[in-house]
Design a protein around this motif. Structure first.
Motif, PDB file in Angstrom:
ATOM      1  N   ARG A 100       0.835  -1.211   0.000  1.00 58.40           N
ATOM      2  CA  ARG A 100       0.000   0.000   0.000  1.00 58.40           C
ATOM      3  C   ARG A 100       0.868   1.259   0.000  1.00 58.40           C
ATOM      4  O   ARG A 100       0.575   2.227  -0.708  1.00 58.40           O
ATOM      5  N   THR A 101       1.941   1.242   0.793  1.00 63.90           N
ATOM      6  CA  THR A 101       2.843   2.389   0.810  1.00 63.90           C
ATOM      7  C   THR A 101       3.457   2.616  -0.562  1.00 63.90           C
ATOM      8  O   THR A 101       3.578   3.763  -1.026  1.00 63.90           O
ATOM      9  N   GLN A 102       3.851   1.522  -1.226  1.00 64.04           N
ATOM     10  CA  GLN A 102       4.441   1.644  -2.561  1.00 64.04           C
ATOM     11  C   GLN A 102       3.497   2.356  -3.525  1.00 64.04           C
ATOM     12  O   GLN A 102       3.898   3.275  -4.251  1.00 64.04           O
ATOM     13  N   PHE A 103       2.247   1.949  -3.512  1.00 63.61           N
ATOM     14  CA  PHE A 103       1.283   2.559  -4.433  1.00 63.61           C
ATOM     15  C   PHE A 103       0.884   3.967  -3.997  1.00 63.61           C
ATOM     16  O   PHE A 103       0.633   4.828  -4.842  1.00 63.61           O
ATOM     17  N   GLU A 104       0.828   4.208  -2.707  1.00 66.64           N
ATOM     18  CA  GLU A 104       0.499   5.554  -2.231  1.00 66.64           C
ATOM     19  C   GLU A 104       1.540   6.563  -2.719  1.00 66.64           C
ATOM     20  O   GLU A 104       1.201   7.638  -3.207  1.00 66.64           O
TER      21      GLU A 104
END
Length: 273
Positions: A100-104
């Motif tokens: 999720r952090t990667q995509f955020e």
């Protein structure tokens, strides 16, 4: 003569900083930073540089940065979305939180920032720093590959759906000598040091990252291309930078089974299989 207005995220190092230095020679540049320690160094680059705070993991701060910019300018001529990070590790143990952090950071933040700036972007170019990883052929950095591919797809749709209100260009560099490599090692220390099942692979990735930081193409190659693209009336939707990126694009056009076979062959030659 009124200066053109350029907005650059991820402006404190690597490609972003080099772009600020280049465009500030003849344009008014709004340079995005997250670490407050970089505000003064950015101001020292040129009187044409106006730093602004933005955290790509926090939507409220992204929205606030967009409001600030819309209050200060009537129109943005060029938006360059540079900020990014790399989440590495095997998908077998990759936490959804890291995904999720990667995509955020790499995808959703840029889309949200651009959406909020649309009222002052009409007729502008939006250049995204994607990656040859967007061609999706690099094991153990699948989140990074997927986030860059999603960035390309979503922004391409944004241009088409808005009837070309903006012109979107994806820049896909190969290995560039930037601090991103060292930062990625620090960010993924848990995967590198704690992944016993894929210990050889993660150690190789860390060693390769350090080599890339020293021996990759200079950031000036990316800056030169972006300056060229910015000057074009009708740029292409996508450009690669470096022979490795060009090769990755060619390989990605092959059937998936053949691509997988080539990747596994390469891993065997490196002693990783």
């Amino acid at each position: 003569m009124k200066k053109r207005v350029i907005v650059i995220t991820g402006a404190t190092s690597g490609i972003g900083k080099a772009l600020v230095e280049s465009f500030s020679e003849d344009c008014l540049v709004f340079a995005g930073y997250r670490n407050p320690n970089y505000e003064i160094p950015l101001r020292k680059i040129s009187s044409n540089v106006i730093p602004f705070f933005i955290d790509m993991e926090k939507t409220s701060i992204i929205d606030g940065a967009a409001v600030l910019l819309k209050r200060q300018v009537e129109h943005i001529d060029l938006l360059i979305n540079v900020a990014g990070c790399v989440m590495a590790g095997p998908m077998e143990t990759m936490s959804l939180g890291k995904l999720r952090t990667q995509f955020e950071v790499n995808t959703f933040s840029h889309l949200r920032f651009t959406q909020k700036l649309m009222p002052v972007l009409e007729g502008a170019k939006v250049i995204n720093i994607s990656s040859m990883a967007s061609f999706g052929i690099f094991p153990f950095v699948a989140p990074y590959c997927a986030s860059k591919r999603a960035l390309d797809i979503l922004f391409n749709a944004l241009e088409l759906e808005s009837n070309h209100k903006i012109r979107v260009i994806s820049i896909k560099p190969g290995v560039i000598a930037t601090p991103l490599w060292g930062k990625s090692i620090a960010l993924n220390r848990d995967s590198i040091e704690g992944c016993k099942t894929y210990e050889k692979e993660m150690l190789y990735m860390a060693q390769n990252a350090m080599k890339n930081e020293e021996k990759g193409l200079p950031v000036s190659k990316v800056v030169q291309l972006i300056r060229k693209v910015d000057a074009l009336k009708n740029p292409k939707p996508s450009y690669t930078v470096g022979g490795d990126a060009f090769f990755a694009e060619l390989i990605s056009k092959l059937p998936q089974g053949i691509v997988n076979g080539l990747i596994e062959f390469g891993m065997k030659k490196k002693g990783l299989r």
